[in-house]
Design a protein around this motif. Structure first.
Motif, PDB file in Angstrom:
ATOM      1  N   ILE A   1      61.548  90.399  36.431  1.00 26.02           N
ATOM      2  CA  ILE A   1      60.432  90.587  35.462  1.00 26.02           C
ATOM      3  C   ILE A   1      60.280  92.024  35.599  1.00 26.02           C
ATOM      4  N   GLY A   2      60.733  92.684  36.338  1.00 30.72           N
ATOM      5  CA  GLY A   2      60.291  94.114  36.281  1.00 30.72           C
ATOM      6  C   GLY A   2      60.625  94.887  35.225  1.00 30.72           C
ATOM      7  N   ASP A   3      61.858  94.511  34.633  1.00 30.35           N
ATOM      8  CA  ASP A   3      62.313  95.401  33.540  1.00 30.35           C
ATOM      9  C   ASP A   3      61.228  95.065  32.497  1.00 30.35           C
ATOM     10  N   ARG A   4      60.509  94.056  31.923  1.00 29.65           N
ATOM     11  CA  ARG A   4      59.505  93.863  31.109  1.00 29.65           C
ATOM     12  C   ARG A   4      58.310  94.507  31.486  1.00 29.65           C
ATOM     13  N   VAL A   5      57.789  94.569  32.857  1.00 30.54           N
ATOM     14  CA  VAL A   5      56.734  95.458  33.298  1.00 30.54           C
ATOM     15  C   VAL A   5      56.944  96.763  32.901  1.00 30.54           C
ATOM     16  N   ALA A   6      58.097  97.301  33.254  1.00 33.23           N
ATOM     17  CA  ALA A   6      58.480  98.752  32.863  1.00 33.23           C
ATOM     18  C   ALA A   6      58.402  99.172  31.730  1.00 33.23           C
ATOM     19  N   ARG A   7      58.981  98.192  30.737  1.00 29.62           N
ATOM     20  CA  ARG A   7      58.972  98.692  29.173  1.00 29.62           C
ATOM     21  C   ARG A   7      57.449  98.726  28.822  1.00 29.62           C
ATOM     22  N   TRP A   8      56.563  97.736  29.206  1.00 25.99           N
ATOM     23  CA  TRP A   8      55.024  97.733  28.852  1.00 25.99           C
ATOM     24  C   TRP A   8      54.609  99.074  29.363  1.00 25.99           C
ATOM     25  N   VAL A   9      54.752  99.517  30.738  1.00 25.39           N
ATOM     26  CA  VAL A   9      54.181 100.651  31.250  1.00 25.39           C
ATOM     27  C   VAL A   9      54.943 101.853  30.325  1.00 25.39           C
ATOM     28  N   GLN A  10      56.052 101.902  30.200  1.00 25.60           N
ATOM     29  CA  GLN A  10      56.492 102.780  29.088  1.00 25.60           C
ATOM     30  C   GLN A  10      55.893 103.115  27.842  1.00 25.60           C
ATOM     31  N   GLN A  11      55.872 102.011  27.112  1.00 22.19           N
ATOM     32  CA  GLN A  11      55.104 101.737  25.936  1.00 22.19           C
ATOM     33  C   GLN A  11      53.602 102.173  26.114  1.00 22.19           C
ATOM     34  N   GLN A  12      52.977 101.897  27.036  1.00 18.99           N
ATOM     35  CA  GLN A  12      51.544 102.492  27.165  1.00 18.99           C
ATOM     36  C   GLN A  12      51.259 103.780  27.287  1.00 18.99           C
ATOM     37  N   ALA A  13      52.289 104.521  28.289  1.00 20.11           N
ATOM     38  CA  ALA A  13      52.398 105.899  28.347  1.00 20.11           C
ATOM     39  C   ALA A  13      52.811 106.637  27.088  1.00 20.11           C
ATOM     40  N   VAL A  14      53.723 106.149  26.360  1.00 14.24           N
ATOM     41  CA  VAL A  14      54.308 106.543  25.164  1.00 14.24           C
ATOM     42  C   VAL A  14      53.000 106.940  24.027  1.00 14.24           C
ATOM     43  N   GLU A  15      52.532 105.505  24.070  1.00 13.77           N
ATOM     44  CA  GLU A  15      51.396 105.718  22.949  1.00 13.77           C
ATOM     45  C   GLU A  15      50.175 106.487  23.383  1.00 13.77           C
TER      46      GLU A  15
ATOM     47  N   MET B   1      57.639 117.783  29.640  1.00  9.32           N
ATOM     48  CA  MET B   1      57.877 117.208  30.878  1.00  9.32           C
ATOM     49  C   MET B   1      58.600 115.822  30.679  1.00  9.32           C
ATOM     50  N   LYS B   2      59.287 115.635  31.740  1.00  7.43           N
ATOM     51  CA  LYS B   2      60.151 114.270  31.835  1.00  7.43           C
ATOM     52  C   LYS B   2      59.716 113.396  32.976  1.00  7.43           C
ATOM     53  N   ILE B   3      59.271 112.173  32.622  1.00  3.43           N
ATOM     54  CA  ILE B   3      58.764 111.170  33.585  1.00  3.43           C
ATOM     55  C   ILE B   3      59.835 109.923  33.513  1.00  3.43           C
ATOM     56  N   GLY B   4      60.391 109.847  34.890  1.00  2.00           N
ATOM     57  CA  GLY B   4      61.140 108.659  35.030  1.00  2.00           C
ATOM     58  C   GLY B   4      60.237 107.146  35.365  1.00  2.00           C
ATOM     59  N   VAL B   5      60.448 106.248  34.546  1.00  2.00           N
ATOM     60  CA  VAL B   5      59.701 104.923  35.122  1.00  2.00           C
ATOM     61  C   VAL B   5      60.891 104.331  35.421  1.00  2.00           C
ATOM     62  N   ILE B   6      60.902 104.111  36.839  1.00  2.00           N
ATOM     63  CA  ILE B   6      61.839 103.500  37.601  1.00  2.00           C
ATOM     64  C   ILE B   6      61.701 102.023  37.734  1.00  2.00           C
ATOM     65  N   ILE B   7      62.711 101.160  37.296  1.00  2.00           N
ATOM     66  CA  ILE B   7      62.543  99.755  37.453  1.00  2.00           C
ATOM     67  C   ILE B   7      63.344  99.498  38.793  1.00  2.00           C
ATOM     68  N   GLY B   8      62.323  99.103  39.722  1.00  2.00           N
ATOM     69  CA  GLY B   8      62.754  98.903  41.286  1.00  2.00           C
ATOM     70  C   GLY B   8      63.486  97.809  41.447  1.00  2.00           C
ATOM     71  N   SER B   9      63.438  96.512  40.641  1.00  2.00           N
ATOM     72  CA  SER B   9      64.300  95.471  41.021  1.00  2.00           C
ATOM     73  C   SER B   9      65.575  95.301  40.276  1.00  2.00           C
ATOM     74  N   THR B  10      66.466  94.979  40.885  1.00  2.00           N
ATOM     75  CA  THR B  10      67.868  94.550  40.222  1.00  2.00           C
ATOM     76  C   THR B  10      68.335  93.087  40.667  1.00  2.00           C
TER      77      THR B  10
ATOM     78  N   PHE C   1      58.711 109.688  28.579  1.00  2.00           N
ATOM     79  CA  PHE C   1      58.839 108.719  29.341  1.00  2.00           C
ATOM     80  C   PHE C   1      60.020 107.764  29.180  1.00  2.00           C
ATOM     81  N   GLU C   2      60.976 108.236  30.480  1.00  2.00           N
ATOM     82  CA  GLU C   2      62.261 107.481  30.202  1.00  2.00           C
ATOM     83  C   GLU C   2      62.338 106.372  31.285  1.00  2.00           C
ATOM     84  N   LEU C   3      62.803 105.407  30.775  1.00  2.26           N
ATOM     85  CA  LEU C   3      63.063 104.115  31.744  1.00  2.26           C
ATOM     86  C   LEU C   3      64.478 104.383  32.492  1.00  2.26           C
TER      87      LEU C   3
END
Length: 190
Positions: free
Chosen positions: A15-29, A1-10, A37-39
């Motif tokens: 700071i959303g990119d840092r939050v999303a990377r942390w979420v991705q890291q927690q999910a991958v671990e 399965m492929k889960i898209g972790v979408i960074i909603g802010s441009t 889990f793809e950003l």
């Protein structure tokens, strides 16, 4: 399965990119043996404000950026939206990106990680309503990060330990829904 972790802010300085990377890291671990889990960074897609002449619910988009965005979303089985809250709503960049497509969202579960003064609860509430219209499975858990408790000086992201368990619970439920909805996704594509 492929889960898209979408960074909603441009937004510049987001700071959303840092939050999303942390979420991705927690999910991958926690669940890398169950899913990828793809950003997905909205900045990479440069979606203008709805420049398609026909709404996505009536016809697929024709613009190259719309087709590229469609392929990205189509390739995912589920999503984690990482969103700030601006004036009690999600950012226009995320709402616009969602509105560019229609069919691609159907039959897929979505979970939320929000950050803001009160954890982006109001922004997520609006995204939940939109998910229902798009025939997405809006799962219950939400990770609500507050600017006062999970950020130093409102910008330096330092999540509390309790949020790690919350991300794990969110991932468990998201993967269960994604697996259960696989036949529906197949039927919607046929």
């Amino acid at each position: 399965m492929k889960i898209g972790v979408i960074i909603g802010s441009t937004r510049p300085g987001r700071i959303g990119d840092r939050v999303a990377r942390w979420v991705q890291q927690q999910a991958v671990e926690y669940a890398s043996d169950s899913a990828d889990f793809e950003l997905v960074d909205l900045q990479d897609y440069q979606l203008p404000l709805l420049d398609e002449p026909v709404p996505a619910g009536r016809a697929p988009g024709r613009q190259p950026h719309t087709r590229r965005w469609s392929e990205c979303i189509d390739s995912c089985d589920a999503f984690i939206f990482v969103t700030p809250e601006y004036n009690s709503a999600p950012p226009a960049s995320l709402t616009n990106a969602i509105n560019f497509l229609h069919r691609e969202w159907g039959g897929k579960p979505v979970a939320y990680v929000g950050y803001g003064i009160y954890g982006a609860v109001m922004a997520v509430q609006k995204l939940r309503a939109q998910a229902g219209v798009l025939r997405m499975a809006d799962i219950g858990p939400q990770v609500a990060l507050t600017l006062r408790e999970d950020f130093v000086n409102f910008t330096d992201f330092q999540p509390r330990e309790l949020h790690v368990a919350a991300v794990h619970g969110l991932v468990d439920e998201l993967l269960a829904w994604a697996l259960a909805l696989a036949p529906l996704r197949t039927a919607l594509v046929s």
